[in-house]
Design a protein around this motif. Structure first.
Motif, mmCIF file in Angstrom:
data_model
loop_
_atom_site.group_PDB
_atom_site.id
_atom_site.type_symbol
_atom_site.label_atom_id
_atom_site.label_comp_id
_atom_site.label_asym_id
_atom_site.label_seq_id
_atom_site.Cartn_x
_atom_site.Cartn_y
_atom_site.Cartn_z
ATOM 1 N N CYS A 60 0.945 -1.334 0.051
ATOM 2 C CA CYS A 60 -0.241 0.183 -0.060
ATOM 3 C C CYS A 60 0.967 1.298 -0.023
ATOM 4 O O CYS A 60 1.814 1.254 0.786
ATOM 5 C CB CYS A 60 -0.881 0.017 1.235
ATOM 6 N N PRO A 61 0.810 2.188 -1.012
ATOM 7 C CA PRO A 61 1.456 3.243 -0.773
ATOM 8 C C PRO A 61 1.284 4.245 0.135
ATOM 9 O O PRO A 61 2.234 5.170 0.427
ATOM 10 C CB PRO A 61 1.103 4.136 -2.291
ATOM 11 N N ILE A 62 0.247 4.261 0.818
ATOM 12 C CA ILE A 62 -0.066 5.114 1.980
ATOM 13 C C ILE A 62 0.123 4.227 3.398
ATOM 14 O O ILE A 62 -0.711 3.450 3.394
ATOM 15 C CB ILE A 62 -1.284 5.763 1.831
ATOM 16 N N ASN A 63 0.747 4.908 4.201
ATOM 17 C CA ASN A 63 0.722 3.964 5.658
ATOM 18 C C ASN A 63 0.134 5.115 6.607
ATOM 19 O O ASN A 63 0.742 6.305 6.768
ATOM 20 C CB ASN A 63 2.184 3.754 6.044
ATOM 21 N N PRO A 64 -1.218 4.839 6.743
ATOM 22 C CA PRO A 64 -2.030 5.775 7.599
ATOM 23 C C PRO A 64 -1.562 6.052 9.218
ATOM 24 O O PRO A 64 -1.975 6.841 9.754
ATOM 25 C CB PRO A 64 -3.101 5.248 7.368
ATOM 26 N N TYR A 65 -0.542 5.118 9.638
ATOM 27 C CA TYR A 65 -0.282 5.107 11.124
ATOM 28 C C TYR A 65 0.808 5.875 11.370
ATOM 29 O O TYR A 65 1.924 5.831 10.913
ATOM 30 C CB TYR A 65 -0.125 3.763 11.481
ATOM 31 N N LYS A 66 0.669 6.925 12.587
ATOM 32 C CA LYS A 66 1.738 7.642 13.109
ATOM 33 C C LYS A 66 2.512 6.985 13.934
ATOM 34 O O LYS A 66 3.796 7.099 14.211
ATOM 35 C CB LYS A 66 1.114 9.094 13.604
ATOM 36 N N ASP A 67 2.184 5.927 14.750
ATOM 37 C CA ASP A 67 2.692 5.038 15.807
ATOM 38 C C ASP A 67 3.840 4.269 14.912
ATOM 39 O O ASP A 67 3.377 3.567 13.939
ATOM 40 C CB ASP A 67 1.871 4.215 16.396
ATOM 41 N N GLU A 68 5.069 4.253 15.305
ATOM 42 C CA GLU A 68 6.193 3.384 14.752
ATOM 43 C C GLU A 68 5.848 2.049 14.641
ATOM 44 O O GLU A 68 6.097 1.423 13.636
ATOM 45 C CB GLU A 68 7.533 3.792 15.497
ATOM 46 N N ALA A 69 5.384 1.500 15.778
ATOM 47 C CA ALA A 69 5.007 -0.065 15.761
ATOM 48 C C ALA A 69 4.143 -0.339 15.077
ATOM 49 O O ALA A 69 4.201 -1.386 14.276
ATOM 50 C CB ALA A 69 4.833 -0.270 17.338
ATOM 51 N N MET A 70 3.007 0.526 14.731
ATOM 52 C CA MET A 70 2.202 0.457 13.898
ATOM 53 C C MET A 70 2.335 0.350 12.557
ATOM 54 O O MET A 70 2.130 -0.539 11.393
ATOM 55 C CB MET A 70 0.828 1.188 14.257
ATOM 56 N N GLN A 71 3.284 1.240 12.183
ATOM 57 C CA GLN A 71 3.755 1.447 10.828
ATOM 58 C C GLN A 71 4.477 0.254 10.375
ATOM 59 O O GLN A 71 4.578 -0.271 9.387
ATOM 60 C CB GLN A 71 4.811 2.777 10.626
ATOM 61 N N GLN A 72 5.360 -0.165 11.182
ATOM 62 C CA GLN A 72 6.230 -1.306 10.849
ATOM 63 C C GLN A 72 5.395 -2.509 10.632
ATOM 64 O O GLN A 72 5.686 -3.301 9.712
ATOM 65 C CB GLN A 72 7.247 -1.604 11.981
ATOM 66 N N TYR A 73 4.278 -2.706 11.464
ATOM 67 C CA TYR A 73 3.703 -3.725 11.409
ATOM 68 C C TYR A 73 2.745 -3.918 10.234
ATOM 69 O O TYR A 73 2.743 -4.759 9.183
ATOM 70 C CB TYR A 73 2.651 -4.188 12.603
#
Length: 52
Positions: A3-16
């Protein structure tokens, strides 16, 4: 393709989110983009992967 957009600001959520298969990312974005924490995100992804 991830997905070209990662909507999560939390780093752990972004990585997952980034580690998920593209079809799971797409489904999360379409069905439930408002998960609040990494545990909800993990649960949502597991549900999607188990249903396929």
């Amino acid at each position: 393709m991830p997905c070209p957009i990662n909507p999560y600001k939390d780093e752990a959520m972004q990585q997952y989110f980034s580690s998920l298969p593209p079809f799971v990312q797409e489904n999360i974005m379409q069905c439930n983009p408002n998960v609040q924490n990494v545990e909800e995100l993990r649960q949502c992804a597991e549900n999607l992967m188990n249903s396929n």
